[in-house]
Each structure stands twice: as structure tokens, then as C-alpha cells.
Design a protein around this motif. Structure first.
Motif, PDB file in Angstrom:
ATOM      1  N   GLN A   1      58.202  46.524   9.253  1.00 37.60           N
ATOM      2  CA  GLN A   1      59.447  47.911   9.300  1.00 37.60           C
ATOM      3  C   GLN A   1      59.243  48.381  10.620  1.00 37.60           C
ATOM      4  OE1 GLN A   1      61.522  48.761   7.074  1.00 37.60           O
ATOM      5  NE2 GLN A   1      60.781  47.078   5.655  1.00 37.60           N
ATOM      6  N   CYS A   2      58.239  47.972  11.318  1.00 40.18           N
ATOM      7  CA  CYS A   2      57.974  48.857  12.525  1.00 40.18           C
ATOM      8  C   CYS A   2      58.925  48.451  13.825  1.00 40.18           C
ATOM      9  CB  CYS A   2      56.456  48.355  13.220  1.00 40.18           C
ATOM     10  SG  CYS A   2      55.948  49.334  14.702  1.00 40.18           S
ATOM     11  N   PRO A   3      59.631  49.588  14.186  1.00 38.71           N
ATOM     12  CA  PRO A   3      60.700  49.361  15.208  1.00 38.71           C
ATOM     13  C   PRO A   3      59.773  49.068  16.706  1.00 38.71           C
ATOM     14  CG  PRO A   3      60.555  51.681  14.966  1.00 38.71           C
ATOM     15  CD  PRO A   3      59.557  50.935  13.712  1.00 38.71           C
ATOM     16  N   ALA A   4      58.785  49.370  16.822  1.00 35.72           N
ATOM     17  CA  ALA A   4      58.098  49.004  17.835  1.00 35.72           C
ATOM     18  C   ALA A   4      57.800  47.638  18.215  1.00 35.72           C
ATOM     19  CB  ALA A   4      56.856  49.844  18.102  1.00 35.72           C
ATOM     20  N   HIS A   5      57.136  47.036  16.926  1.00 35.36           N
ATOM     21  CA  HIS A   5      56.782  45.803  16.771  1.00 35.36           C
ATOM     22  C   HIS A   5      58.147  44.652  16.719  1.00 35.36           C
ATOM     23  CE1 HIS A   5      54.192  42.433  15.503  1.00 35.36           C
ATOM     24  NE2 HIS A   5      55.150  41.866  14.840  1.00 35.36           N
TER      25      HIS A   5
ATOM     26  N   ALA B   1      53.342  53.241  22.232  1.00 35.64           N
ATOM     27  CA  ALA B   1      54.567  52.403  21.494  1.00 35.64           C
ATOM     28  C   ALA B   1      55.224  53.046  20.546  1.00 35.64           C
ATOM     29  CB  ALA B   1      54.340  50.929  21.607  1.00 35.64           C
ATOM     30  N   CYS B   2      54.301  53.772  19.761  1.00 38.84           N
ATOM     31  CA  CYS B   2      54.702  54.417  18.536  1.00 38.84           C
ATOM     32  C   CYS B   2      55.688  55.606  18.468  1.00 38.84           C
ATOM     33  CB  CYS B   2      53.270  54.723  17.931  1.00 38.84           C
ATOM     34  SG  CYS B   2      53.773  55.581  15.974  1.00 38.84           S
ATOM     35  N   THR B   3      56.696  55.328  17.662  1.00 42.70           N
ATOM     36  CA  THR B   3      57.800  56.388  17.586  1.00 42.70           C
ATOM     37  C   THR B   3      57.566  57.498  16.700  1.00 42.70           C
ATOM     38  OG1 THR B   3      59.177  55.460  16.097  1.00 42.70           O
ATOM     39  CG2 THR B   3      59.572  54.624  18.542  1.00 42.70           C
ATOM     40  N   THR B   4      56.320  57.174  15.848  1.00 45.18           N
ATOM     41  CA  THR B   4      55.928  58.153  14.691  1.00 45.18           C
ATOM     42  C   THR B   4      57.156  58.258  13.700  1.00 45.18           C
ATOM     43  OG1 THR B   4      56.807  60.417  15.754  1.00 45.18           O
ATOM     44  CG2 THR B   4      54.365  59.794  16.200  1.00 45.18           C
ATOM     45  N   CYS B   5      57.881  57.125  13.506  1.00 46.14           N
ATOM     46  CA  CYS B   5      59.201  57.180  12.913  1.00 46.14           C
ATOM     47  C   CYS B   5      58.705  57.029  11.204  1.00 46.14           C
ATOM     48  CB  CYS B   5      59.972  55.860  13.167  1.00 46.14           C
ATOM     49  SG  CYS B   5      59.050  54.328  12.471  1.00 46.14           S
ATOM     50  N   ARG B   6      57.528  56.699  10.980  1.00 53.21           N
ATOM     51  CA  ARG B   6      56.862  56.786   9.587  1.00 53.21           C
ATOM     52  C   ARG B   6      57.637  55.673   8.838  1.00 53.21           C
ATOM     53  NH1 ARG B   6      57.855  59.253   4.680  1.00 53.21           N
ATOM     54  NH2 ARG B   6      55.934  59.413   3.643  1.00 53.21           N
ATOM     55  N   ALA B   7      58.066  54.601   9.490  1.00 54.47           N
ATOM     56  CA  ALA B   7      58.550  53.628   8.543  1.00 54.47           C
ATOM     57  C   ALA B   7      57.215  52.747   7.995  1.00 54.47           C
ATOM     58  CB  ALA B   7      59.536  52.741   9.276  1.00 54.47           C
ATOM     59  N   CYS B   8      56.429  52.817   8.583  1.00 55.74           N
ATOM     60  CA  CYS B   8      55.217  52.041   8.065  1.00 55.74           C
ATOM     61  C   CYS B   8      54.686  52.724   6.874  1.00 55.74           C
ATOM     62  CB  CYS B   8      54.100  51.870   9.252  1.00 55.74           C
ATOM     63  SG  CYS B   8      53.894  53.429  10.050  1.00 55.74           S
ATOM     64  N   GLU B   9      54.393  53.855   6.982  1.00 58.84           N
ATOM     65  CA  GLU B   9      53.769  54.943   5.901  1.00 58.84           C
ATOM     66  C   GLU B   9      54.782  54.814   4.745  1.00 58.84           C
ATOM     67  OE1 GLU B   9      52.733  58.590   7.242  1.00 58.84           O
ATOM     68  OE2 GLU B   9      52.393  59.158   5.206  1.00 58.84           O
TER      69      GLU B   9
ATOM     70  N   GLN C   1      49.349  55.728   8.765  1.00 56.67           N
ATOM     71  CA  GLN C   1      49.277  55.055   9.901  1.00 56.67           C
ATOM     72  C   GLN C   1      49.769  56.047  11.138  1.00 56.67           C
ATOM     73  OE1 GLN C   1      51.225  53.853   7.570  1.00 56.67           O
ATOM     74  NE2 GLN C   1      51.029  51.769   7.166  1.00 56.67           N
ATOM     75  N   PRO C   2      50.720  56.816  11.060  1.00 49.64           N
ATOM     76  CA  PRO C   2      51.241  57.547  12.308  1.00 49.64           C
ATOM     77  C   PRO C   2      50.164  58.551  12.439  1.00 49.64           C
ATOM     78  CG  PRO C   2      53.016  57.199  10.637  1.00 49.64           C
ATOM     79  CD  PRO C   2      51.887  56.662   9.987  1.00 49.64           C
ATOM     80  N   ARG C   3      49.417  59.266  11.340  1.00 50.91           N
ATOM     81  CA  ARG C   3      48.454  60.342  11.707  1.00 50.91           C
ATOM     82  C   ARG C   3      47.408  59.806  12.476  1.00 50.91           C
ATOM     83  NH1 ARG C   3      44.805  62.793   6.861  1.00 50.91           N
ATOM     84  NH2 ARG C   3      43.445  64.034   8.379  1.00 50.91           N
ATOM     85  N   MET C   4      46.927  58.383  11.994  1.00 51.44           N
ATOM     86  CA  MET C   4      45.819  57.734  12.725  1.00 51.44           C
ATOM     87  C   MET C   4      46.146  57.607  14.016  1.00 51.44           C
ATOM     88  SD  MET C   4      44.701  55.061  10.047  1.00 51.44           S
ATOM     89  CE  MET C   4      44.347  55.488   8.340  1.00 51.44           C
ATOM     90  N   ILE C   5      47.446  57.087  14.482  1.00 57.34           N
ATOM     91  CA  ILE C   5      47.851  57.050  15.886  1.00 57.34           C
ATOM     92  C   ILE C   5      47.907  58.235  16.594  1.00 57.34           C
ATOM     93  CG2 ILE C   5      49.852  56.185  17.197  1.00 57.34           C
ATOM     94  CD1 ILE C   5      50.234  54.011  15.078  1.00 57.34           C
ATOM     95  N   VAL C   6      48.351  59.346  15.981  1.00 54.83           N
ATOM     96  CA  VAL C   6      48.298  60.513  16.485  1.00 54.83           C
ATOM     97  C   VAL C   6      47.128  61.121  16.928  1.00 54.83           C
ATOM     98  CG1 VAL C   6      49.033  63.155  16.474  1.00 54.83           C
ATOM     99  CG2 VAL C   6      50.535  61.228  15.919  1.00 54.83           C
TER     100      VAL C   6
ATOM    101  N   ALA D   1      53.570  46.196  22.322  1.00 55.79           N
ATOM    102  CA  ALA D   1      52.246  45.781  21.761  1.00 55.79           C
ATOM    103  C   ALA D   1      51.754  46.227  20.255  1.00 55.79           C
ATOM    104  CB  ALA D   1      51.124  46.045  22.861  1.00 55.79           C
ATOM    105  N   LEU D   2      52.481  46.902  19.675  1.00 52.30           N
ATOM    106  CA  LEU D   2      52.103  47.704  18.433  1.00 52.30           C
ATOM    107  C   LEU D   2      52.281  46.962  17.064  1.00 52.30           C
ATOM    108  CD1 LEU D   2      50.932  50.373  17.125  1.00 52.30           C
ATOM    109  CD2 LEU D   2      53.210  51.337  17.284  1.00 52.30           C
ATOM    110  N   SER D   3      51.381  46.789  16.385  1.00 54.28           N
ATOM    111  CA  SER D   3      51.602  46.404  15.048  1.00 54.28           C
ATOM    112  C   SER D   3      50.794  47.372  14.048  1.00 54.28           C
ATOM    113  CB  SER D   3      50.937  45.148  14.682  1.00 54.28           C
ATOM    114  OG  SER D   3      50.676  44.966  13.430  1.00 54.28           O
ATOM    115  N   PRO D   4      51.388  48.397  13.361  1.00 53.26           N
ATOM    116  CA  PRO D   4      50.444  49.341  12.474  1.00 53.26           C
ATOM    117  C   PRO D   4      49.424  48.439  11.787  1.00 53.26           C
ATOM    118  CG  PRO D   4      52.969  49.230  11.693  1.00 53.26           C
ATOM    119  CD  PRO D   4      52.657  48.328  13.082  1.00 53.26           C
ATOM    120  N   LYS D   5      49.877  47.254  11.284  1.00 55.33           N
ATOM    121  CA  LYS D   5      48.771  46.615  10.444  1.00 55.33           C
ATOM    122  C   LYS D   5      47.632  46.247  11.256  1.00 55.33           C
ATOM    123  CE  LYS D   5      48.786  42.050   9.767  1.00 55.33           C
ATOM    124  NZ  LYS D   5      49.134  40.771   9.252  1.00 55.33           N
TER     125      LYS D   5
END
Ligand code: SF4
Ligand code: SF4
Length: 676
Positions: free
Chosen positions: A299-303, A355-363, A372-377, A308-312
Motif C-alpha cells: 500500500q505504500c506510495p513511496a514504495h 521518503a515517508c509521506t506519513t500517509c498511514r496506508a501501511c498502518e 509504522q509511521p510513528r516509528m518513522i517519525v 528506498a522505503l518499504s515499511p515492511k
């Protein structure tokens, strides 16, 4: 003859010597299992404290829905069928074994009574056969998906041995289920009891063995009983020492999930996370609970854009560091020190973080509620504390620090868009109003968005809405700045805004900007106890239309599509008001395949709007989204409800060569058209 469960069938009569080792191995298995569980608990305890809200009833409900019945996989029939079959198959066989143990070693030994008898026993046999087959079917689906379909998201670059680990676990489970059924078949063939039909699978297998001599049946039964038992014990002992532990850790993660609004980042150390032990214990539990399913990555738009980002991978790499930290501690290291620093290109690179847009699609899709976005922040906060901000974002951060807005314009320019508007826009700090309109930077300063700001003001005026603004007293709300990791500057802007808001008299805050909406609503703590609400303009317009206060004179026609902004939909659950407005206007809404909670990010969130694209990416998220809209039949309007979306999507229409095919319009523009 009453049906009854035979006690240690065949073993007691012919292989009595095997009984004691069975109990010894059972005890050893329990010890290995508990030791493994303790190792995981120790791992979680490496983290910092975090308080968990009680809300037991809500937690139990969520646990049943998302933990037991895998609610987050509901739209993926293959995945949910496979998981439920495996989980309930295993749970039923475990329950069956536990009941058999109690029947034999507790009620019979202590009271000379067996409860596995009569109709209850027959139901028990049928239940185990059905769930045994369900387990085998679920495992077959898992084999097929992993080794034949091989979806991209299941590939694991962090743990290269993963396919083999997985193969081992699937195989041992399959062998346990299959040998269990064959052992039953051999027993039924040897005993030929009249209730054999209550074990349909075992009975069918018994038919295959009926020609074997009784002695052969008993020897084969014993041999396979040993193999089955040893494999089952080995599997149980292995659970906490293998990926299979996600059966336990994911259930705990779901139970202890964040219950605060998704848009409220927990208060954390501004210094952020430098090493794995800087995460909280609950974040470490989440990292440990990852099932490696890759749904977040998908689901990640950056991926998808080739960043370079994959939340997984972020979660897996953190998991790897967690294991290393635990080992280091076990080896006597003074603390869970940075075995390898997290902020290292060999672990988590700066390119991944920015690269993260914090869009929360992953979560939103993570079956075990990993944030995941909280960890990235948290990781970004550390980068910022070290002065390592993405180069292209530095100018905006400098502007925010100096001017209180990302455009680098003076405060006095903020209300400039009101010039020439009649009647004059009120200053809510000087006159009491019903609605305080918090504009945000884009709606105030961006020339394209300013036009829509004026349109919205006209609508409010014509609908008789008593509203005012903070004028030059407003600052950037700080939502995106906080997601960049600039906690200190965020607090300063928040304080200034709170001072200005405190000077105003109003009932409701309204904003066109979903990002400002998010932080005002969830992080400014404005509404505490005094009935104050924060609304998006689509909610206000919807209410005005429904109440008849905003008269629509003209029915619009044509087919439009609507883009759900991440900070409006996924973060704040506002999905229906914009759709109700479009229905009231008369246009036909054609949904994009990715809509509502699955909406695809425009790429602007999390401070990305201030950063330049990384060279060599496939396509920008907004371009991907525009292509999705253009592919819809006969849709000529792309409706948005966020000032940043106007900028993002109008650019994307140009860069994808779709000018003339689709027009990007704010929902307010359509409303005004219908009011004419
Ligand atoms: S928040 Fe969005 S951009 Fe960031 S990792 Fe998750 S899906 Fe990707
Ligand atoms: S973080 Fe969640 S969605 Fe992503 S791989 Fe792990 S369990 Fe799956």
C-alpha cells in the motif's frame, strides 16, 4: 456399547514403556516453550516505558474481531480463508489434545471418570476431523501462495533464510495434521468400532488399511503415533523460537493496540530514537509481532513510486536490531546498546526515512496494528536532533522557524487574500463569531489555493455563516513539521497558535486543510471539556446543505471522481460528508479503485511537499493517482478537498500529459457553481 475415548490406545497394552518418556518430553516441551516466551518478554522490556489505556471491553472486542477473526484481512478472501483455516485448525487440534489430556490424566486418574464419552465424544471426533482437514486445506493454500504465486510483498530481503524457515514450519504443521489423521485411521481399522463414521476422514483412511493384519496395524499405529507426537512436541517447543511466535505476539499486539485517535502522535522525547532501546516496550512488541506479510509495503506510495522505503523492511530491520540487542544484553553488555547504530545506511538509511509521506496506508492495513509511521517519525526526530534534515526540506524548515510559515512570507501577507472581498472577513480576535476559520499555509499563501479560499469564503458568506479568521496571528499548524520530526519548532508554533486562538471567541474551528484539522483536533487539545469542535469545511458544507441553510439552485451534471486526503480520511474518518455533498450537487460520483481508507496518497504529507523528488524514481504518487482517475470511464473532474491536493494534482495532470482529459477542482468550486 457406549462410545468412549480409549486411554493410551495400543500404548498402554503393548508399549507401556513409552508412557513415561511421553510425560518427560511433554514437560521439556513446556519448559522450552516458556523459556522462549520469556526471551520475547525480555526483548520487549528493552524498551522505554509507555502507559497503556485500560478500556478492557474495547480491547476484548478488537481482539476478537482483529486477533481471532482477522478482521483486517476481510477484503482479501484468499488471505482470510487461509489464515482462518490454519489458525482455527491449529486451535481446534490444540484444544482437542488438551481435552484428551485432561480426560486421561486428570478426570480419569483422579476421579476414575472420563468425560470424553457418549454423544460428546462423537461430536469431539467429528469436530477434530473437520478442523484437521481445514488445517490441511489452509496449509495447502499457504504453500500455493508462497511457492507458486510468490507475490512480491512476501519476499524477504532482511532475512534471506526466510523461505526455508517458512517451508519448514508449513511442512511440519502439515505432517502433524496428516499423521494425526493416519494414526486415527490405523486405530479405527484395528478396533473397527461402530462409531467410526463420526471420524469421516479417519474412517475413510481406515478403509484403506482394512486388509492389513492386526499386528501390522498396531505396529504401524505405534510408529506413527511416536512420529506424530514427537513432531507436535517439537513444533510447540519451536513456536517461541521461530516465526510461528507471531501467533502469540500478534494477538498481544492487537490486544494492546493504540486506542488514542490515529492522528495524535504520542508525546515523545524530542531527541527521538537513536538505538533500538529508545523505542517504547509497546513499539518493540509491535516490531516483534510483525508477520512479514508485506501488506504495508503493497500500500505504500513511496514504495510504489520507487523510493528506498518499504515499511515492511523498516520493521524487519528493526526486528533484526532487536534480536542483536537482546543477544548483546545476554552476553553481558552493560545495556541494550547500539549493536549497530539504527541510523546507518546498512540499517535504516536517511533516504528511507525522508521518503515517508506519513500517509498511514501501511498502518491501516497491518493485521497486527503496527504503527509504522510513528516509528518513522521517532527515527526522524533523532535525525533532526542531529541536524540531519533532508537537504531539500531545510529551506521550508528555516522559513517555518523564521516566519511561522513554509512560504517564507511575512505575517502581514497571510490575510492578503481577503483584500477586495465584500463583506469584509471578520477578525475573530476582535469580533465574536460562530466559526473560527483556521486557514493553514497553502490556503493563505499559494496563489492556486488562494482562489479556492476565496470561493469558500463566498460560500460561507452566502450561506450566512458567521465566521472569522486569525489574520496575521495564525501560524503554520505544525502538523507536517511534527511529522518531519521537528518537535521543538512544532511546540513553538502550537503555542503561538494557541495564544491567537485564545484571543478569539467562537464555537467551532473550521479548516479547509486536513493536515491542520488533524493536529488542531487531535494534538492541540482544544476541545477538552468545553464542547469546542474542530471540523473540516466539507463537514460544515454538508451540514449547511442538509439543513437547507446553503441553497443549491442548480443541479450539476457529469461524472466526477473524489480523492480522499489521507489526513481527512484515514486519520480522521471523514469519508461521507464530501460524498454527500457531491450527491446533493447532482454529479455522478465514480469511485477510484483505491478509495476511502485505501485512498492513495498524493505524496505531500509528512513534509514531503517541502522536499524535492529523489532522482530516478518511477513516478510521483500524485502521477500514479491521476492515472488511476483518468482510467475511469467518462470521468472529467477530479474532485479534491485539500489545498495541497490542488497543487499536487494540477501539477501531476500536466506532467502525465493529461491536460484537457481531466480537471482538478476543489469541492468548494462545485458547490459555488451549484449556488449560482
Ligand atoms: S506512512 Fe505511507 S509513505 Fe510512510 S511508510 Fe507508511 S505507507 Fe509508506
Ligand atoms: S508491518 Fe504489519 S503489514 Fe507490514 S509486514 Fe509486518 S505485519 Fe505485515
Amino acid at each position: 456399547m457406549e462410545p468412549i475415548r480409549p486411554l493410551f490406545y495400543n500404548i498402554h497394552e503393548n508399549y507401556k514403556w513409552a508412557e513415561i518418556p511421553t510425560y518427560v518430553l511433554g514437560g521439556l516441551t513446556a519448559m522450552l516453550f516458556l523459556w522462549g516466551v520469556w526471551r520475547h518478554v525480555k526483548r520487549w522490556r528493552l524498551g522505554k516505558p509507555e502507559k497503556i489505556a485500560g478500556a478492557l471491553a474495547e480491547r476484548i472486542k478488537a481482539f476478537l474481531k482483529f486477533g481471532l477473526f482477522q478482521g483486517r484481512l476481510a477484503s482479501d478472501f484468499y488471505a482470510i480463508g487461509m489464515h482462518l483455516a490454519i489458525f482455527f485448525g491449529m486451535a481446534a487440534l490444540f484444544l482437542g489434545t488438551a481435552l484428551a489430556t485432561i480426560d486421561q490424566d486428570v478426570t480419569y486418574l483422579m476421579f476414575g471418570f472420563q468425560f470424553l464419552r457418549g454423544d460428546f465424544y462423537l461430536g469431539y471426533k467429528l469436530f477434530l476431523d473437520i478442523f484437521g482437514m481445514a488445517l490441511i486445506a489452509g496449509l495447502a493454500l499457504a504453500f500455493f501462495r508462497r511457492y507458486v504465486l510468490q507475490p512480491e510483498r512476501l519476499k524477504n530481503l532482511v532475512y534471506p533464510t526466510f523461505p526455508l524457515d517458512s517451508l519448514f514450519l508449513l511442512t511440519i504443521l502439515f505432517l502433524i495434521a496428516a499423521t494425526g489423521l493416519v494414526v486415527e485411521g490405523l486405530r479405527l481399522a484395528a478396533t473397527n468400532v461402530p462409531w467410526g463414521t463420526w471420524s469421516p476422514v479417519g474412517n475413510a483412511l481406515a478403509g484403506l488399511f482394512s486388509s492389513l493384519a492386526p499386528g501390522t496395524l498396531k505396529s504401524a499405529h505405534f510408529l506413527l503415533w511416536c512420529v506424530h507426537g514427537l513432531m507436535a512436541l517439537a513444533f510447540i517447543a519451536l513456536i517461541p523460537h521461530s516465526k510461528a511466535f507471531h501467533l502469540v505476539s500478534s494477538a498481544i499486539s492487537v490486544f494492546l493496540r493504540q486506542l488514542e485517535p490515529a492522528g495524535a502522535l504520542p508525546t515523545a522525547e524530542p531527541a527521538g530514537v537513536a538505538k533500538i532501546g529508545d523505542f517504547t516496550w509497546r513499539q518493540l512488541l509491535q516490531i516483534d509481532a510483525c508477520t512479514w506479510c508485506g501488506r504495508c509495503q503493497e500500500q505504500c506510495p513511496a514504495h510504489a513510486s520507487g523510493y528506498a522505503l518499504s515499511p515492511k523492511n523498516v520493521v524487519l530491520k528493526l526486528d533484526d536490531q532487536l534480536l542483536k540487542a537482546e543477544r548483546a544484553k545476554g552476553n553481558g553488555a552493560a545495556q541494550a546498546a547500539p549493536v549497530a547504530p539504527l541510523h546507518d545506511d546498512t540499517v535504516i538509511s536517511a533516504a528511507e526515512l525522508w521518503a515517508c509521506t506519513t500517509c498511514r496506508a501501511c498502518e491501516e492495513v497491518c493485521p497486527v496494528f503496527i504503527e509504522q509511521p510513528r516509528m518513522i517519525v521517532d527515527l526522524r526526530r533523532y535525525q533532526v536532533s542531529q541536524g540531519n534534515v533532508d537537504k531539500t526540506a531545510q529551506a521550508a524548515l528555516g522559513n517555518l522557524s523564521r516566519y511561522g510559515n513554509s512560504f517564507g512570507k511575512s505575517d502581514r501577507m497571510r490575510p492578503k487574500w481577503t483584500q477586495g472581498l465584500e463583506p469584509k472577513i471578520k477578525d475573530a480576535r476582535k469580533e465574536e463569531v460562530d466559526y473560527l476559520w483556521f486557514l493553514g499555509d497553502y490556503a493563505s499563501y499559494d496563489p492556486r489555493a488562494q482562489e479556492i479560499t476565496k470561493v469558500t469564503a463566498k460560500i460561507f458568506q452566502r450561506a450566512g455563516v458567521n465566521f472569522g479568521i486569525l489574520g496575521e496571528g495564525e501560524r503554520n499548524s505544525g502538523n507536517d513539521l511534527r511529522r518531519v520530526g521537528e518537535e521543538g519548532l512544532y511546540e513553538m508554533l502550537k503555542e503561538k497558535n494557541l495564544l491567537a486562538i485564545g484571543q478569539a471567541k467562537f464555537k467551532t474551528i473550521v479548516t479547509t486543510d486536513p493536515h491542520s484539522l488533524n493536529t488542531l483536533k487531535n494534538e492541540y487539545h482544544l476541545a477538552n471539556g468545553n464542547g469546542l469542535t474542530v471540523q473540516h469545511y466539507t463537514e460544515v458544507l454538508d451540514e449547511l446543505i442538509q439543513s437547507g441553510q446553503l441553497p443549491l439552485k442548480k443541479k450539476l451534471s457529469g461524472r466526477v471522481t473524489y480523492h480522499d486526503p489521507c489526513y481527512l480520511g484515514r486519520y480522521n474518518g471523514v469519508y461521507e460528508p464530501p460524498r454527500r455533498i457531491l450527491a446533493a450537487l447532482g454529479v455522478q460520483l465514480v469511485e477510484m479503485p483505491r478509495n476511502r481508507s485505501r485512498s492513495f496518497c498524493c505524496g505531500a504529507g509528512g513534509g514531503r511537499i517541502w522536499m524535492e523528488d529523489t532522482p530516478g524514481i518511477k513516478e510521483r504518487p500524485a502521477e500514479n493517482r491521476v492515472k488511476e482517475a483518468v482510467a475511469l470511464p467518462e470521468v472529467s473532474t477530479f474532485v479534491v478537498a485539500c489545498p495541497k491536493d490542488i497543487a499536487m494534482f494540477r501539477d501531476a495532470v500536466k506532467t502525465t500529459g493529461n491536460e484537457g482529459k481531466i480537471a482538478v477542482k476543489d469541492i468548494a468550486e462545485l458547490v459555488l457553481e451549484a449556488m449560482a
